[in-house]
Design an enzyme around this catalytic site. Structure first.
Site, PDB file in Angstrom:
ATOM      1  N   ARG A  28      98.550  80.691 -52.921  1.00 42.18           N
ATOM      2  CA  ARG A  28      99.718  80.278 -53.189  1.00 42.18           C
ATOM      3  C   ARG A  28     100.678  80.765 -52.007  1.00 42.18           C
ATOM      4  NH1 ARG A  28      97.860  81.620 -58.211  1.00 42.18           N
ATOM      5  NH2 ARG A  28      97.959  80.124 -59.691  1.00 42.18           N
ATOM      6  N   LYS A  87      93.490  91.672 -50.342  1.00 44.57           N
ATOM      7  CA  LYS A  87      93.984  91.630 -51.586  1.00 44.57           C
ATOM      8  C   LYS A  87      95.344  90.982 -51.821  1.00 44.57           C
ATOM      9  CE  LYS A  87      91.285  95.828 -53.203  1.00 44.57           C
ATOM     10  NZ  LYS A  87      91.362  96.928 -53.907  1.00 44.57           N
ATOM     11  N   HIS A 125     103.315  73.639 -50.528  1.00 40.93           N
ATOM     12  CA  HIS A 125     102.474  73.713 -51.579  1.00 40.93           C
ATOM     13  C   HIS A 125     101.188  72.734 -51.465  1.00 40.93           C
ATOM     14  CE1 HIS A 125     100.903  74.657 -55.604  1.00 40.93           C
ATOM     15  NE2 HIS A 125     101.226  73.488 -55.876  1.00 40.93           N
ATOM     16  N   ARG A 184      97.854  74.116 -50.386  1.00 41.35           N
ATOM     17  CA  ARG A 184      96.987  74.505 -51.232  1.00 41.35           C
ATOM     18  C   ARG A 184      96.227  73.474 -52.099  1.00 41.35           C
ATOM     19  NH1 ARG A 184      96.041  78.651 -55.068  1.00 41.35           N
ATOM     20  NH2 ARG A 184      96.686  78.181 -57.272  1.00 41.35           N
ATOM     21  N   HIS A 201      93.164  80.524 -60.433  1.00 40.06           N
ATOM     22  CA  HIS A 201      93.219  79.842 -61.612  1.00 40.06           C
ATOM     23  C   HIS A 201      92.515  80.543 -62.892  1.00 40.06           C
ATOM     24  CE1 HIS A 201      95.026  75.866 -59.704  1.00 40.06           C
ATOM     25  NE2 HIS A 201      96.100  76.597 -60.365  1.00 40.06           N
ATOM     26  N   TYR A 211      94.383  69.808 -59.457  1.00 37.46           N
ATOM     27  CA  TYR A 211      94.338  70.169 -57.887  1.00 37.46           C
ATOM     28  C   TYR A 211      92.909  69.637 -57.596  1.00 37.46           C
ATOM     29  CZ  TYR A 211      98.072  73.607 -58.276  1.00 37.46           C
ATOM     30  OH  TYR A 211      99.257  74.038 -58.377  1.00 37.46           O
TER      31      TYR A 211
END
Length: 309
Positions: free
Chosen positions: A155, A175, A252, A255, A278, A287
């Site tokens: 994201r 991370k 977006h 992604r 997810h 997606y």
């Protein structure tokens, strides 16, 4: 024999006080995003009813009908996702108020969540993305950000929140904090790996993606580069720049495209869940739907006549 306690009637507060009490339950780092969204909805409710309006009045048919009418007029023309998000905020607060015995019924009961028609056209073609990412007139910051977003399928908010210390350049990973504050790892490819050192120019602290100028307003030290005073690039500005360059496409969609293309290349469900961050297959499904072109190629490969040729 157990002790006998006398039950006292609970006096419901005003709308303003009830909203404040509910929002205080969301005062935790992991609920910061929810609190921000829900605060906007509930403040509008407070402004509509009045902060001093008795919460218990919502038990009355007239006030309940007034609430439903206000909500419908306020959000009926919005997208289903927006309508549902605001309804969720209102019902979450009402659920808390009922737990406190401030309300005994749900005045939003006549409202129904709205279904969303699946959008199956959001993935951009691979060729369009490659053309965009290799443009000569792109700034180094945008070129690095967009390629990282596409290669990691992360994201945009997760990548923009990265600090230099979060990066493991040698292993091409970092991370990130996902939705719900879960810590996860994103991994990029050679394209991003080649660009990042050029973007950082030896920086070891501060946000990875910075604004072009020094911050004009006071900001938290974590959102500033200590050497230059430049601020962390905001989602809003990043999204504006991408949409202008991509002819109306949204940030977006990088992604969305990454996940769709990974599915077309044969990634299994477990890999896609890790790739996207997810936690459920249902969330992933919209997606990871292959494009009509990829479906056509798959059908052609399976066609017995084509195979005989």
């Amino acid at each position: 024999m157990g002790a006998v306690r006398q039950l006292r009637p609970v006096t419901a507060p005003t709308v303003g006080a009830a909203i404040g009490a509910y929002l205080s339950t969301l005062d935790h780092p992991e609920t910061a995003g929810t609190r921000r969204v829900y605060t906007s909805t509930l403040r509008q409710l407070r402004d509509h009813l009045g902060a001093d309006h008795p919460l218990s009045a919502l038990e009355q048919d007239e006030d309940a009908a007034r609430l439903v009418d206000w909500f419908t007029r306020r959000w009926a023309e919005q997208a289903p996702a927006t309508f549902n998000r605001n309804l969720d905020a209102l019902r979450s607060a009402i659920g808390y108020w009922r737990d406190q015995d401030w309300l005994h019924s749900d005045p939003t009961r006549p409202l129904r969540r709205r279904g969303r028609a699946p959008d199956r056209t959001r993935a951009l073609p691979k060729t369009a993305i490659e053309d965009l990412l290799t443009r000569d007139n792109l700034s180094l910051r945008e070129k690095t950000l967009w390629r990282m977003l596409y290669e990691t399928a992360a994201r945009a908010s997760e990548v923009l929140a990265l600090d230099v210390a979060d990066l493991d350049l040698r292993n091409r990973c970092a991370k990130v904090r996902r939705k719900g504050s879960a810590v996860d790892v994103i991994i990029w490819q050679t394209g991003t790996a080649r660009l990042l050192p050029r973007l950082l120019r030896g920086r070891r602290r501060g946000p990875v993606f910075l604004t072009d100028r020094r911050a004009r307003l006071p900001l938290a030290p974590t959102d500033l580069d200590p050497a230059t005073g430049q601020a962390r690039l905001s989602y809003r500005r990043a999204a504006e720049l991408f949409t202008a360059a991509a002819g109306g496409a949204t940030l977006h969609q990088l992604r969305h495209s990454a996940l769709t293309h990974a599915a077309e290349d044969g990634a299994n469900t477990s890999t896609l869940l890790s790739y996207s961050g997810h936690t459920s297959v249902a969330s992933l499904a919209r997606y990871a739907r292959v494009s009509p072109e990829a479906l056509g190629r798959w059908q052609q490969q399976r066609d017995p006549t084509t195979r005989r040729r």
